[in-house]
Design a protein around this motif. Sequence first.
Motif, PDB file in Angstrom:
ATOM      1  N   ALA A   1      40.049  44.095  33.550  1.00 36.26           N
ATOM      2  CA  ALA A   1      39.527  44.227  34.914  1.00 36.26           C
ATOM      3  C   ALA A   1      40.471  43.603  35.930  1.00 36.26           C
ATOM      4  N   CYS A   2      41.182  42.523  35.527  1.00 37.34           N
ATOM      5  CA  CYS A   2      42.117  41.871  36.438  1.00 37.34           C
ATOM      6  C   CYS A   2      43.249  42.814  36.825  1.00 37.34           C
ATOM      7  N   VAL A   3      43.846  43.465  35.827  1.00 39.27           N
ATOM      8  CA  VAL A   3      44.937  44.402  36.107  1.00 39.27           C
ATOM      9  C   VAL A   3      44.429  45.562  36.968  1.00 39.27           C
ATOM     10  N   GLU A   4      43.242  46.058  36.659  1.00 41.50           N
ATOM     11  CA  GLU A   4      42.665  47.148  37.454  1.00 41.50           C
ATOM     12  C   GLU A   4      42.384  46.688  38.883  1.00 41.50           C
ATOM     13  N   PHE A   5      41.923  45.448  39.045  1.00 39.17           N
ATOM     14  CA  PHE A   5      41.650  44.891  40.374  1.00 39.17           C
ATOM     15  C   PHE A   5      42.940  44.795  41.184  1.00 39.17           C
ATOM     16  N   LEU A   6      43.997  44.280  40.564  1.00 41.89           N
ATOM     17  CA  LEU A   6      45.275  44.179  41.257  1.00 41.89           C
ATOM     18  C   LEU A   6      45.755  45.551  41.709  1.00 41.89           C
ATOM     19  N   ARG A   7      45.678  46.521  40.809  1.00 46.25           N
ATOM     20  CA  ARG A   7      46.146  47.874  41.162  1.00 46.25           C
ATOM     21  C   ARG A   7      45.284  48.485  42.258  1.00 46.25           C
TER      22      ARG A   7
ATOM     23  N   LEU B   1      61.589  41.572  47.433  1.00 42.42           N
ATOM     24  CA  LEU B   1      60.158  41.271  47.555  1.00 42.42           C
ATOM     25  C   LEU B   1      59.968  40.240  48.666  1.00 42.42           C
ATOM     26  N   LYS B   2      59.080  40.533  49.593  1.00 44.13           N
ATOM     27  CA  LYS B   2      58.889  39.673  50.765  1.00 44.13           C
ATOM     28  C   LYS B   2      57.945  38.514  50.450  1.00 44.13           C
ATOM     29  N   THR B   3      58.124  37.410  51.165  1.00 41.94           N
ATOM     30  CA  THR B   3      57.238  36.263  50.999  1.00 41.94           C
ATOM     31  C   THR B   3      55.792  36.657  51.289  1.00 41.94           C
ATOM     32  N   SER B   4      55.604  37.487  52.303  1.00 37.04           N
ATOM     33  CA  SER B   4      54.238  37.922  52.639  1.00 37.04           C
ATOM     34  C   SER B   4      53.619  38.734  51.498  1.00 37.04           C
ATOM     35  N   GLU B   5      54.452  39.502  50.803  1.00 35.97           N
ATOM     36  CA  GLU B   5      53.956  40.271  49.661  1.00 35.97           C
ATOM     37  C   GLU B   5      53.609  39.337  48.503  1.00 35.97           C
ATOM     38  N   GLN B   6      54.437  38.327  48.271  1.00 37.97           N
ATOM     39  CA  GLN B   6      54.120  37.347  47.229  1.00 37.97           C
ATOM     40  C   GLN B   6      52.826  36.603  47.556  1.00 37.97           C
ATOM     41  N   GLN B   7      52.674  36.212  48.796  1.00 37.18           N
ATOM     42  CA  GLN B   7      51.449  35.516  49.198  1.00 37.18           C
ATOM     43  C   GLN B   7      50.228  36.398  48.975  1.00 37.18           C
ATOM     44  N   TYR B   8      50.372  37.677  49.240  1.00 37.90           N
ATOM     45  CA  TYR B   8      49.275  38.620  49.020  1.00 37.90           C
ATOM     46  C   TYR B   8      48.957  38.732  47.529  1.00 37.90           C
ATOM     47  N   VAL B   9      50.001  38.785  46.694  1.00 35.90           N
ATOM     48  CA  VAL B   9      49.790  38.839  45.240  1.00 35.90           C
ATOM     49  C   VAL B   9      49.039  37.597  44.768  1.00 35.90           C
ATOM     50  N   VAL B  10      49.481  36.428  45.207  1.00 32.58           N
ATOM     51  CA  VAL B  10      48.853  35.171  44.805  1.00 32.58           C
ATOM     52  C   VAL B  10      47.396  35.126  45.262  1.00 32.58           C
ATOM     53  N   ALA B  11      47.160  35.481  46.514  1.00 26.21           N
ATOM     54  CA  ALA B  11      45.789  35.439  47.055  1.00 26.21           C
ATOM     55  C   ALA B  11      44.880  36.415  46.316  1.00 26.21           C
ATOM     56  N   THR B  12      45.410  37.583  46.000  1.00 22.63           N
ATOM     57  CA  THR B  12      44.605  38.601  45.324  1.00 22.63           C
ATOM     58  C   THR B  12      44.262  38.168  43.905  1.00 22.63           C
ATOM     59  N   LEU B  13      45.246  37.613  43.184  1.00 22.01           N
ATOM     60  CA  LEU B  13      44.984  37.142  41.823  1.00 22.01           C
ATOM     61  C   LEU B  13      44.010  35.969  41.849  1.00 22.01           C
ATOM     62  N   ASN B  14      44.201  35.039  42.774  1.00 23.15           N
ATOM     63  CA  ASN B  14      43.272  33.913  42.899  1.00 23.15           C
ATOM     64  C   ASN B  14      41.853  34.391  43.197  1.00 23.15           C
ATOM     65  N   ALA B  15      41.741  35.419  44.045  1.00 19.16           N
ATOM     66  CA  ALA B  15      40.425  35.933  44.402  1.00 19.16           C
ATOM     67  C   ALA B  15      39.713  36.495  43.183  1.00 19.16           C
ATOM     68  N   PHE B  16      40.461  37.196  42.332  1.00 20.30           N
ATOM     69  CA  PHE B  16      39.832  37.749  41.135  1.00 20.30           C
ATOM     70  C   PHE B  16      39.386  36.649  40.187  1.00 20.30           C
ATOM     71  N   VAL B  17      40.285  35.689  39.933  1.00 23.03           N
ATOM     72  CA  VAL B  17      39.969  34.619  38.983  1.00 23.03           C
ATOM     73  C   VAL B  17      38.799  33.790  39.481  1.00 23.03           C
ATOM     74  N   SER B  18      38.735  33.569  40.788  1.00 23.91           N
ATOM     75  CA  SER B  18      37.633  32.785  41.362  1.00 23.91           C
ATOM     76  C   SER B  18      36.296  33.506  41.278  1.00 23.91           C
ATOM     77  N   SER B  19      36.341  34.815  41.154  1.00 28.48           N
ATOM     78  CA  SER B  19      35.108  35.612  41.166  1.00 28.48           C
ATOM     79  C   SER B  19      34.447  35.721  39.804  1.00 28.48           C
ATOM     80  N   ILE B  20      35.139  35.296  38.750  1.00 29.13           N
ATOM     81  CA  ILE B  20      34.572  35.485  37.406  1.00 29.13           C
ATOM     82  C   ILE B  20      33.872  34.218  36.896  1.00 29.13           C
TER      83      ILE B  20
END
Length: 387
Positions: free
Chosen positions: A314-320, A368-387
């Motif tokens: 579900a994490c990989v699907e969420f990221l995509r 890869l832009k810093t803003s894109e990395q920040q988005y990746v980190v925030a998105t992954l954190n959001a998923f992990v925090s939701s489970i």
Amino acid sequence: MIPYGRQLLDQDDYDAVLQVLQSHWLTQGPAVPAFEQAVAAACQAPFAVAMNSATSALHLACLALGVGPGDQVWTSPNSFVASANCARYCHADVDFVDIEPETGNLCTTALAIKLRQAAAQNRLPKVVIPVHFAGQPCDMVQIAELAAEYGFSVIEDASHAIGAHYQQQAVGKGMFSDITVFSFHPVKIITAAEGGMALTRDPVLARKLQLLRSHGITSDAAELTEPSHGPWYYQQQILGFNYRMTDLQAALGLSQLRKLSTFVSERNQLATFYDSQFAGHTNIVPLHVKSDRHSSYHLYVVRLKGLSRQQHKACVEFLRGKGIVGHLHYIPIYLQPYYQQLGFHPGYCPNAEHYYAEAVTLPLFPGLKTSEQQYVVATLNAFVSSI
């Protein structure tokens, strides 16, 4: 979508390819030896032999070392299937050595145990192929010591690792192996659109590789079995293949090679940013890079702790779904149907399977832009925090 990896090309790369297109040579011209010499010089290796893919280079590396029917070749299960298929092309048997979960690399402790058991059964490997996963070199000193003790040859599958260093020596120098193989696929550190290269310190192996990549044919007067019939004359001396790299590929690869240190430096900076964002996180744990090596960071992988198999998927699907191409490197090779048909089964390498159940590859590539990395980190954190 933010991909997990991609090439970065500039005008110098376009001009290099165009120059070949406007020349008299598209293949087997001056660009291929120039690329070989440049890679050899960058790695401080005496010989480099370019080919049309890293898979071809792995295949010919096995053949050059005499791998054939009845032989054993061991490799890591945490790799692309080519790391094992190369031995099967030689009609050899393949076996797998479990990994270190914290690095994803072949575990030398597991290798030593397996070698002792194999020695007792008279089933030692002819070749071991350690894979420098994600750009981090394996424990090559320990592997070389085991090779000397048990009498096997070593092929470094460094498809991920051009530009990496082990004990302050460039990967490819070959101080602890017989042959090292690089990949120039578009998502690798540098690209030749497609292509590979085998490096060695042994002139005999280098010449075997050269013959094998081009049908086993030579026109070198010193190698002919009879006097030449004329300037057109050649001999096929062994059964080889058409694994040649084109001048178009070599020209692109040579242009990219000039940017290798810049690419590796940027990849390390991107990885350092990710590391800082995940530092101390109990559920998101980056792969560990050991202190005596410098990774080229072909991939940036985290392990998701405490997630079920369904949550991992579900994490990989969420990221995509959020525009991020999360990926997974790799499914243990022996779990592929082809290898299960050869007798392998789930549970064969427990660490590799445990790693597979946790790993996620995050985007990392030059540009890869810093803003894109920040988005990746925030998105992954959001998923992990939701489970």
